[in-house]
Design a protein around this motif. Structure first.
Motif, PDB file in Angstrom:
ATOM      1  N   VAL A 219     -57.286  77.829 -12.669  1.00  0.00           N
ATOM      2  CA  VAL A 219     -55.983  77.373 -12.621  1.00  0.00           C
ATOM      3  C   VAL A 219     -55.228  77.906 -13.758  1.00  0.00           C
ATOM      4  O   VAL A 219     -54.083  78.431 -13.756  1.00  0.00           O
ATOM      5  CB  VAL A 219     -55.608  75.848 -12.502  1.00  0.00           C
ATOM      6  N   TRP A 220     -55.842  77.914 -15.133  1.00  0.00           N
ATOM      7  CA  TRP A 220     -55.069  78.304 -16.341  1.00  0.00           C
ATOM      8  C   TRP A 220     -54.797  79.850 -16.543  1.00  0.00           C
ATOM      9  O   TRP A 220     -54.114  80.325 -17.362  1.00  0.00           O
ATOM     10  CB  TRP A 220     -55.762  77.605 -17.468  1.00  0.00           C
ATOM     11  N   MET A 221     -55.428  80.575 -15.554  1.00  0.00           N
ATOM     12  CA  MET A 221     -55.314  82.053 -15.560  1.00  0.00           C
ATOM     13  C   MET A 221     -53.795  82.501 -14.681  1.00  0.00           C
ATOM     14  O   MET A 221     -53.402  83.657 -15.080  1.00  0.00           O
ATOM     15  CB  MET A 221     -56.383  82.689 -14.768  1.00  0.00           C
ATOM     16  N   ASP A 222     -53.206  81.396 -14.058  1.00  0.00           N
ATOM     17  CA  ASP A 222     -51.962  81.597 -13.421  1.00  0.00           C
ATOM     18  C   ASP A 222     -50.894  81.512 -14.536  1.00  0.00           C
ATOM     19  O   ASP A 222     -50.971  80.190 -14.983  1.00  0.00           O
ATOM     20  CB  ASP A 222     -51.858  80.508 -12.156  1.00  0.00           C
ATOM     21  N   PRO A 223     -50.028  82.261 -14.910  1.00  0.00           N
ATOM     22  CA  PRO A 223     -49.148  82.109 -15.907  1.00  0.00           C
ATOM     23  C   PRO A 223     -47.936  80.789 -15.502  1.00  0.00           C
ATOM     24  O   PRO A 223     -47.604  80.180 -16.413  1.00  0.00           O
ATOM     25  CB  PRO A 223     -48.583  83.342 -15.973  1.00  0.00           C
ATOM     26  N   ALA A 224     -47.864  80.611 -14.247  1.00  0.00           N
ATOM     27  CA  ALA A 224     -47.038  79.634 -13.789  1.00  0.00           C
ATOM     28  C   ALA A 224     -47.571  78.242 -14.213  1.00  0.00           C
ATOM     29  O   ALA A 224     -46.779  77.438 -14.263  1.00  0.00           O
ATOM     30  CB  ALA A 224     -46.673  79.919 -12.437  1.00  0.00           C
ATOM     31  N   ALA A 225     -48.971  78.221 -14.269  1.00  0.00           N
ATOM     32  CA  ALA A 225     -49.447  76.773 -14.309  1.00  0.00           C
ATOM     33  C   ALA A 225     -49.150  76.128 -15.715  1.00  0.00           C
ATOM     34  O   ALA A 225     -48.777  74.930 -15.695  1.00  0.00           O
ATOM     35  CB  ALA A 225     -51.020  76.963 -14.007  1.00  0.00           C
ATOM     36  N   ALA A 226     -48.921  76.832 -16.487  1.00  0.00           N
ATOM     37  CA  ALA A 226     -48.713  76.406 -18.071  1.00  0.00           C
ATOM     38  C   ALA A 226     -47.180  76.272 -18.012  1.00  0.00           C
ATOM     39  O   ALA A 226     -46.893  75.128 -18.700  1.00  0.00           O
ATOM     40  CB  ALA A 226     -49.106  77.573 -19.074  1.00  0.00           C
ATOM     41  N   GLU A 227     -46.363  76.658 -17.252  1.00  0.00           N
ATOM     42  CA  GLU A 227     -45.046  76.286 -17.379  1.00  0.00           C
ATOM     43  C   GLU A 227     -44.507  75.192 -16.889  1.00  0.00           C
ATOM     44  O   GLU A 227     -43.611  74.530 -17.240  1.00  0.00           O
ATOM     45  CB  GLU A 227     -44.114  77.633 -16.619  1.00  0.00           C
ATOM     46  N   HIS A 228     -45.436  74.698 -15.938  1.00  0.00           N
ATOM     47  CA  HIS A 228     -45.498  73.439 -15.207  1.00  0.00           C
ATOM     48  C   HIS A 228     -46.060  71.895 -15.681  1.00  0.00           C
ATOM     49  O   HIS A 228     -45.958  71.185 -15.054  1.00  0.00           O
ATOM     50  CB  HIS A 228     -45.222  73.578 -13.669  1.00  0.00           C
ATOM     51  N   ASP A 229     -47.253  72.514 -16.616  1.00  0.00           N
ATOM     52  CA  ASP A 229     -48.021  71.516 -16.672  1.00  0.00           C
ATOM     53  C   ASP A 229     -48.150  71.432 -18.116  1.00  0.00           C
ATOM     54  O   ASP A 229     -48.872  72.471 -18.823  1.00  0.00           O
ATOM     55  CB  ASP A 229     -49.326  71.864 -16.129  1.00  0.00           C
ATOM     56  N   PRO A 230     -47.968  70.323 -18.925  1.00  0.00           N
ATOM     57  CA  PRO A 230     -47.852  70.368 -20.330  1.00  0.00           C
ATOM     58  C   PRO A 230     -49.229  70.257 -20.975  1.00  0.00           C
ATOM     59  O   PRO A 230     -49.593  70.827 -22.111  1.00  0.00           O
ATOM     60  CB  PRO A 230     -47.006  69.018 -20.819  1.00  0.00           C
ATOM     61  N   ILE A 231     -50.510  69.873 -20.150  1.00  0.00           N
ATOM     62  CA  ILE A 231     -51.681  69.969 -20.512  1.00  0.00           C
ATOM     63  C   ILE A 231     -52.244  71.245 -20.800  1.00  0.00           C
ATOM     64  O   ILE A 231     -52.924  71.683 -21.653  1.00  0.00           O
ATOM     65  CB  ILE A 231     -52.609  68.676 -19.826  1.00  0.00           C
ATOM     66  N   ILE A 232     -51.982  72.015 -19.586  1.00  0.00           N
ATOM     67  CA  ILE A 232     -52.496  73.401 -19.590  1.00  0.00           C
ATOM     68  C   ILE A 232     -51.720  74.179 -20.647  1.00  0.00           C
ATOM     69  O   ILE A 232     -52.312  74.816 -21.418  1.00  0.00           O
ATOM     70  CB  ILE A 232     -52.024  73.774 -18.295  1.00  0.00           C
ATOM     71  N   ALA A 233     -50.415  73.855 -20.770  1.00  0.00           N
ATOM     72  CA  ALA A 233     -49.763  74.534 -21.836  1.00  0.00           C
ATOM     73  C   ALA A 233     -50.175  74.237 -23.271  1.00  0.00           C
ATOM     74  O   ALA A 233     -50.500  75.177 -23.982  1.00  0.00           O
ATOM     75  CB  ALA A 233     -48.087  74.139 -21.700  1.00  0.00           C
ATOM     76  N   GLY A 234     -50.758  73.191 -23.491  1.00  0.00           N
ATOM     77  CA  GLY A 234     -51.180  72.750 -24.616  1.00  0.00           C
ATOM     78  C   GLY A 234     -52.542  73.276 -25.196  1.00  0.00           C
ATOM     79  O   GLY A 234     -52.996  73.560 -26.253  1.00  0.00           O
ATOM     80  N   LYS A 235     -53.062  73.536 -24.223  1.00  0.00           N
ATOM     81  CA  LYS A 235     -54.812  74.426 -24.097  1.00  0.00           C
ATOM     82  C   LYS A 235     -54.466  75.902 -24.220  1.00  0.00           C
ATOM     83  O   LYS A 235     -55.736  76.550 -24.515  1.00  0.00           O
ATOM     84  CB  LYS A 235     -55.526  73.973 -22.921  1.00  0.00           C
ATOM     85  N   MET A 236     -53.466  76.620 -23.799  1.00  0.00           N
ATOM     86  CA  MET A 236     -53.431  78.034 -23.833  1.00  0.00           C
ATOM     87  C   MET A 236     -53.582  78.629 -25.171  1.00  0.00           C
ATOM     88  O   MET A 236     -54.115  79.759 -24.867  1.00  0.00           O
ATOM     89  CB  MET A 236     -51.888  78.391 -23.300  1.00  0.00           C
ATOM     90  N   GLY A 237     -53.717  77.959 -26.187  1.00  0.00           N
ATOM     91  CA  GLY A 237     -54.178  78.799 -27.300  1.00  0.00           C
ATOM     92  C   GLY A 237     -55.581  78.969 -27.376  1.00  0.00           C
ATOM     93  O   GLY A 237     -55.947  79.849 -27.964  1.00  0.00           O
TER      94      GLY A 237
ATOM     95  N   PHE B  30     -57.970  84.578 -26.394  1.00  0.00           N
ATOM     96  CA  PHE B  30     -59.103  84.103 -27.064  1.00  0.00           C
ATOM     97  C   PHE B  30     -60.271  83.816 -26.284  1.00  0.00           C
ATOM     98  O   PHE B  30     -61.456  84.066 -26.488  1.00  0.00           O
ATOM     99  CB  PHE B  30     -58.664  82.977 -27.527  1.00  0.00           C
ATOM    100  N   TRP B  31     -59.934  83.319 -24.949  1.00  0.00           N
ATOM    101  CA  TRP B  31     -61.095  83.098 -23.780  1.00  0.00           C
ATOM    102  C   TRP B  31     -61.876  84.553 -23.613  1.00  0.00           C
ATOM    103  O   TRP B  31     -63.162  84.553 -23.458  1.00  0.00           O
ATOM    104  CB  TRP B  31     -60.455  82.379 -22.516  1.00  0.00           C
ATOM    105  N   TRP B  32     -61.010  85.352 -23.382  1.00  0.00           N
ATOM    106  CA  TRP B  32     -61.855  86.677 -23.115  1.00  0.00           C
ATOM    107  C   TRP B  32     -62.670  87.325 -24.363  1.00  0.00           C
ATOM    108  O   TRP B  32     -63.863  87.936 -24.160  1.00  0.00           O
ATOM    109  CB  TRP B  32     -60.832  87.828 -22.755  1.00  0.00           C
ATOM    110  N   ILE B  33     -62.258  87.087 -25.653  1.00  0.00           N
ATOM    111  CA  ILE B  33     -62.634  87.663 -26.654  1.00  0.00           C
ATOM    112  C   ILE B  33     -64.184  86.890 -26.926  1.00  0.00           C
ATOM    113  O   ILE B  33     -65.081  87.380 -27.108  1.00  0.00           O
ATOM    114  CB  ILE B  33     -62.068  87.299 -27.976  1.00  0.00           C
TER     115      ILE B  33
END
Length: 383
Positions: free
Chosen positions: A97-115, A120-123
């Motif tokens: 779900v977190w690979m969808d850019p729209a998910a972070a916009e509407h979900d504060p928990i996902i937004a908080g984990k995007m760092g 960084f996940w791919w690296i």
């Protein structure tokens, strides 16, 4: 493998749903489940090989070529997963779900984990794969190079592998947990468990022990491993028995801590599984704990070849279902209707690929290692 490929094609044709968020999710989840399961067997075999070197253990020297052959699936397994991750990043499925850019916009928990996720996940993913492949292929190369010498006076290749094995333990100790968080745990993006990495690793480890044991028994029955003693097979049976308890300890500990604390954001992980996967949840626990505990308790059972194949097959299926339990609730959720030909069809495709690669690797080198300082100890191993 051909039957499995037909099953995968049919699975995508039939796995349709009016909900665009669900469409083909089960098919993709099945591919990931089988790809991860067999990659995990090869990775855990590489860990076990490195462990033997780091501990300077002699008993398993006579079966080293079988362990090495299982590790040779690792490039294939990691390639399959890497392709899957690319497909997911291209939004051809809704697996993460977190690979969808729209998910972070509407979900504060996902937004908080995007760092931690995103680039960084791919690296991290690329670094895991490069490190695991380098250690595994280097261990195998040094082992084969030692065989080319008439006499390796100073056991130079062996001592190189001892150092490699020790460093691999350090790298693996960290990356096995973080990779499990990144690839499996992030499916349930709202949940987190510090035990999860060890729990995932214990499942891979017991699956690798079972696979290696079954290959040894099969090759011995064909007469290719006459030099492997019954005591060595017995020791592999003990590993099957012991790691089953390790898996159970971690499985139950994770469940008990979350059940006892009863915190809503933690309980959510088991709530979906309890509501829609209860039968599978209990089956996994009984098959992976009670079954090996009862069936592998006695000394004779660990030396009976038919028994080891029979018990090993059931344990292997049990741990495949454990990976199903890790993946399906977070991707398919309550849409899941139970095990079907879709799960097993995909499983058989990857099983065919795994067996082809491993058996082919077995033909590339003598089954009995040469110029190893502990080979005589292993050939006379008796307990």
């Amino acid at each position: 493998m051909a039957i499995g490929l037909i099953s995968i094609i049919a699975m995508f044709m039939m796995d349709t749903n009016a909900d665009p968020e669900y469409n083909h999710n089960r098919a993709w989840a099945n591919i990931f489940t089988s790809a991860f399961f067999f990659m995990g067997i090869a990775l855990a075999a590489a860990f076990f090989l490195g462990l033997q070197y780091a501990a300077e253990a002699g008993w398993a020297t006579s079966i080293k070529r079988v362990i090495e052959a299982v590790t040779m699936y690792l490039p294939w397994g990691l390639s399959a997963l890497f392709l899957f991750f690319i497909v997911s990043q291209l939004h051809m499925n809704h697996f993460y779900v977190w690979m969808d850019p729209a998910a972070a916009e509407h979900d504060p928990i996902i937004a908080g984990k995007m760092g931690y996720f995103g680039a960084f996940w791919w690296i991290r993913t690329v670094l895991y794969m490069i490190a695991w492949l380098w250690f595994t292929l280097k261990l195998r190369k040094n082992s084969l190079e030692a065989d080319k010498l008439d006499i390796d006076v100073n056991n130079s290749y062996h001592w190189k592998n001892v150092k490699l094995g020790a460093w691999f333990m350090v790298v693996f100790g960290v990356t096995s947990s973080t990779a499990a968080w990144d690839w499996l745990l992030s499916i349930d993006i709202h949940w987190f468990s510090t035990l999860y990495g060890w729990y995932a690793f214990s499942g891979m480890w017991i699956s690798a022990m079972v696979t290696i044991t079954m290959l040894i028994v099969w090759l011995k029955k064909l007469g290719y491993l006459d030099f492997v003693t019954e005591s060595t097979v017995h020791d592999m049976g003990k590993w099957m028995f012991a790691i089953s308890f390790l898996w159970t300890y971690l499985y139950f500990s994770q469940f008990m801590l979350i059940w006892y604390s009863d915190i809503p954001e933690e309980v959510i992980y088991f709530q979906t599984r309890w509501e829609s996967y209860k039968a599978l949840m209990w089956t996994v626990l009984m098959v992976n704990f009670a079954f090996p505990m009862v069936m592998l308790m006695s000394r004779d059972s660990k030396r009976n070849f038919f028994f080891l194949i029979f018990v090993g097959t059931i344990i292997l299926v049990g741990h495949f279902l454990d990976v199903v339990m890790m993946v399906m609730p977070g991707t398919v959720g309550h849409h899941w209707t139970g095990l079907s030909w879709m799960e097993f069809g995909t499983f058989f495709f990857f099983l065919g690929l795994f067996l082809y690669v491993v058996l082919n690797a077995l033909t590339k080198a003598p089954l009995k290692v040469k110029n190893h300082p502990f080979i005589e100890e292993s050939l006379h191993h008796s307990i």
